[in-house]
Design an enzyme around this catalytic site. Structure first.
Site, PDB file in Angstrom:
ATOM      1  CG  ASP A 189      -4.224   5.913   0.785  1.00 17.32           C
ATOM      2  OD1 ASP A 189      -5.077   5.089   1.118  1.00 17.32           O
ATOM      3  OD2 ASP A 189      -4.142   7.062   1.280  1.00 17.32           O
ATOM      4  CD  GLU A 247      -8.607   5.089  -1.810  1.00 17.56           C
ATOM      5  OE1 GLU A 247      -9.572   4.926  -1.063  1.00 17.56           O
ATOM      6  OE2 GLU A 247      -7.556   5.658  -1.433  1.00 17.56           O
ATOM      7  CG  HIS A 287      -9.074  -0.728   4.444  1.00 21.94           C
ATOM      8  ND1 HIS A 287      -8.866  -0.732   3.076  1.00 21.94           N
ATOM      9  CD2 HIS A 287      -8.583   0.442   4.889  1.00 21.94           C
ATOM     10  CE1 HIS A 287      -8.268   0.384   2.729  1.00 21.94           C
ATOM     11  NE2 HIS A 287      -8.080   1.122   3.805  1.00 21.94           N
ATOM     12  CG  ASP A 288     -11.271   2.797   3.413  1.00 22.61           C
ATOM     13  OD1 ASP A 288     -10.777   2.769   4.550  1.00 22.61           O
ATOM     14  OD2 ASP A 288     -10.629   3.146   2.397  1.00 22.61           O
ATOM     15  CG  ASP A 342      -2.249   0.611   1.018  1.00 20.11           C
ATOM     16  OD1 ASP A 342      -2.292   1.660   0.356  1.00 20.11           O
ATOM     17  OD2 ASP A 342      -3.245   0.057   1.506  1.00 20.11           O
TER      18      ASP A 342
HETATM   19  C1  NOJ Z   1      -7.828   5.718   1.786  1.00 22.93           C
HETATM   20  C2  NOJ Z   1      -7.623   4.546   2.682  1.00 22.93           C
HETATM   21  O1  NOJ Z   1      -8.168   3.407   2.087  1.00 22.93           O
HETATM   22  C3  NOJ Z   1      -8.226   4.889   4.006  1.00 22.93           C
HETATM   23  O2  NOJ Z   1      -8.281   3.792   4.883  1.00 22.93           O
HETATM   24  C4  NOJ Z   1      -7.432   6.024   4.606  1.00 22.93           C
HETATM   25  O3  NOJ Z   1      -8.043   6.459   5.798  1.00 22.93           O
HETATM   26  C5  NOJ Z   1      -7.336   7.204   3.645  1.00 22.93           C
HETATM   27  N1  NOJ Z   1      -7.077   6.820   2.291  1.00 22.93           N
HETATM   28  C6  NOJ Z   1      -6.232   8.121   4.070  1.00 22.93           C
HETATM   29  O4  NOJ Z   1      -4.995   7.496   3.850  1.00 22.93           O
END
Ligand code: NOJ
Length: 543
Positions: free
Chosen positions: A200, A242, A316-317, A98
């Protein structure tokens, strides 16, 4: 033509904090992942996207990095990391790191230096601005984690930008020294033999804060082309960005091989369908199923040869898909399998988030004291202040909060689901006594075995990887029906996206007995008069 390995593989996301603890501190670790590699090999995946394992004070569970070339104490050491890369490799699994370089932790030495004085050599590594002419924050930029994106720093009398928490200051990508630092750290990991990077919030790095432009800034693609040339372009690795704001047009800019940027991006159009227009993810509305079909199908067809899709329901989000759009009660098993069949037979690289292959569910809370996630906690206080009712806020948290997906992996029915012998950092979902990997492995009808079968189908059938896609729009709204075609073969995939039985008639698809995979007992599909059980899904070869 030699095709890229990542087009025919399936990626599994590990959130290390919640995967497997081996030293009893209640936090997962690298040795825990190594212990579970055989399980992942059995599933059949070809790569692990590893959420951040770098040194971090954990304001945002590792997405706040204080040293990119060292490992978080709770997770282990660099020797453990090297062992993980080696052990995964012997099982044919690559480790995708990541890459969190929109921001660092406020404990990174660059930031510690940067905030020391206005003339520090690291000052321009971050984004510092004076107060607005009338006083107060330089402008109206907001943080994803609530409140202003500007934080005043007493010692030097300026504000710094943080699009996430105030302990995650944004790097200044306009500074060529910052970009060079990023290339260096990427090369450090590439030399170790990693299989690539998940990037990210990469669409934010071209921001122009003074114009309040954050996503898709004008220099973004130039930076990515530089990155490709200076780092991973020389390696056979995968990269996935992302990109919350991507449209198919934008996705082609990132992933057209000719442009030499990324392998693919995560698009989130389907993920945002159950939130109210122009509002936040917490402002709920029912899923418009017709839009889901239209949007997923648009992404299937529009990238053409100029891009490549990533396929996912979870990470995970996001809340657990079976709780979100399926049924996490009586129809948990068929609905979880339906999501798997529907997505894994589409064109693109599928991603499985840990526990998805077990049909793990959301884990509701009744009080904010049970929450761990900074996004959730900040939002709770912000909305209370704005006058929202406590009940409504908790309902939004239970529907969308990130802790839902972060509860410990459920390995067996021993205390804490076998995740830890200590006290887990986040409470295990009590349903581990029945939903767990040990039970799934020993049941040939389990959700796990559907995932395993889908991965095997992808490996054995080029139609899954390369076939054209067409949405069939006949039939009731609740029917999601598409066909794939490749070198004279045609597969139909049918899914009942609801908890009630439906029937449909699509005579031109005929009748076939060549069932490929199904989540109910089914030996044939008669499309002239198709009856589908609640959440039933199957694939069939049309002959
Ligand atoms: C996206 C990530 O997937 C998330 O978990 C994170 O809080 C934010 N970016 C900030 O890095």
């Amino acid at each position: 033509m030699h095709e890229k390995w990542w087009k025919s593989t399936v990626v599994y996301q590990v959130y290390p904090r919640s995967f497997q603890d081996t030293d009893g501190d209640g936090i997962g670790d690298l040795q825990g992942i190594i212990e579970r590699l055989d399980y992942l090999q059995e599933l059949g995946i070809g790569a692990i996207w590893l959420s951040p394992v770098y040194k971090s004070p954990n304001d945002d569970n590792g997405y706040d990095i204080s040293d990119y070339c060292d490992i978080m104490d709770e997770f282990g050491t660099m020797a453990d990391m090297d062992e993980l890369i080696r052990e995964a490799d012997t099982r044919g699994i690559k480790i995708v790191m990541d890459l969190v370089v929109n921001h660092t932790s406020d404990e990174h030495t660059w930031f510690i230096e940067s905030r020391r004085s206005r003339d520090n050599e690291y000052r321009d590594y971050y984004i510092w601005r004076d107060a607005a002419p009338g006083g107060g924050e330089p402008n109206g930029l907001r943080s994803t984690f609530s409140g202003s994106a500007w934080q005043y720093d007493e010692s030097t009398g300026q504000y710094f930008l943080h699009l996430f928490s105030k302990r995650q200051p944004d790097l200044n990508w306009e500074n060529p020294k910052v970009r060079q630092e990023v290339w260096n750290l990427m090369n450090f990991w590439l030399e170790k033999g990693v299989g690539g990077f998940r990037m990210d919030v990469i669409d934010l790095v071209g921001k122009i804060p003074d114009q309040e432009i954050t996503g898709n800034g004008p220099k973004l693609h130039e930076y990515l082309q530089d990155m490709h040339r200076e780092t991973f372009g020389r390696y056979d690795v995968m990269t996935v960005g992302e990109t919350w704001g991507a449209t198919p047009e934008i996705a082609k800019q990132y992933s057209d091989p000719k442009r030499k940027e990324l392998s693919m991006v995560f698009q989130f159009e389907h993920i945002m369908l159950d939130q109210q227009e122009g509002k936040d993810k917490w402002d709920l509305k029912p899923l418009p199923l017709g839009d889901l079909k239209r949007i997923l199908s648009k992404w299937q067809t529009e990238l053409g040869d100029q891009g490549w899709n990533s396929l996912f329901w979870n990470n995970h989000d996001l809340p657990r898909i079976v709780s979100r759009w399926g049924d996490d009660d009586a129809l948990r098993v068929p609905s979880a399998k339906m999501f798997a069949i529907l997505l894994h037979l589409m064109k693109g690289t599928p991603y499985i988030y840990q526990g998805e292959e077990l049909g793990m569910t959301n884990c509701p809370i009744t009080d904010i004291a049970e929450a761990q996630d900074i996004e959730t906690i900040n939002m709770y206080h912000e909305r209370l202040g704005l006058g929202f009712s406590r009940e409504d806020i908790i309902a939004s948290i239970n529907a969308k909060g990130r802790d839902n997906a972060r509860t410990p992996m459920q390995w067996d029915d021993t205390p804490n689901g076998g995740f830890t012998t200590g006290t887990p950092w986040l409470r295990a979902n009590p349903n581990y006594s029945s939903i767990n990997a040990a039970a799934a492995l020993s049941d040939p009808d389990s959700i796990f075995h559907t995932y395993k079968q889908l991965i095997a189908l992808r490996k054995a059938n080029p139609i899954v990887v390369w076939g054209d896609y067409q949405l069939i729009e006949e039939g009731p709204e609740q029917l999601f029906l598409y066909i794939r075609r490749y070198e004279g073969r045609t597969w139909a995939v049918a899914a009942n996206f609801g908890g009630t039985a439906i029937s449909a008639s699509v005579p031109r698809l005929g009748r076939s007995e060549a069932i490929i995979i199904a989540n109910y007992d089914r030996t044939a599909a008669d499309f002239t008069q198709l009856e589908l059980q609640p959440f039933e899904a199957f694939a069939v070869e049309l002959v």
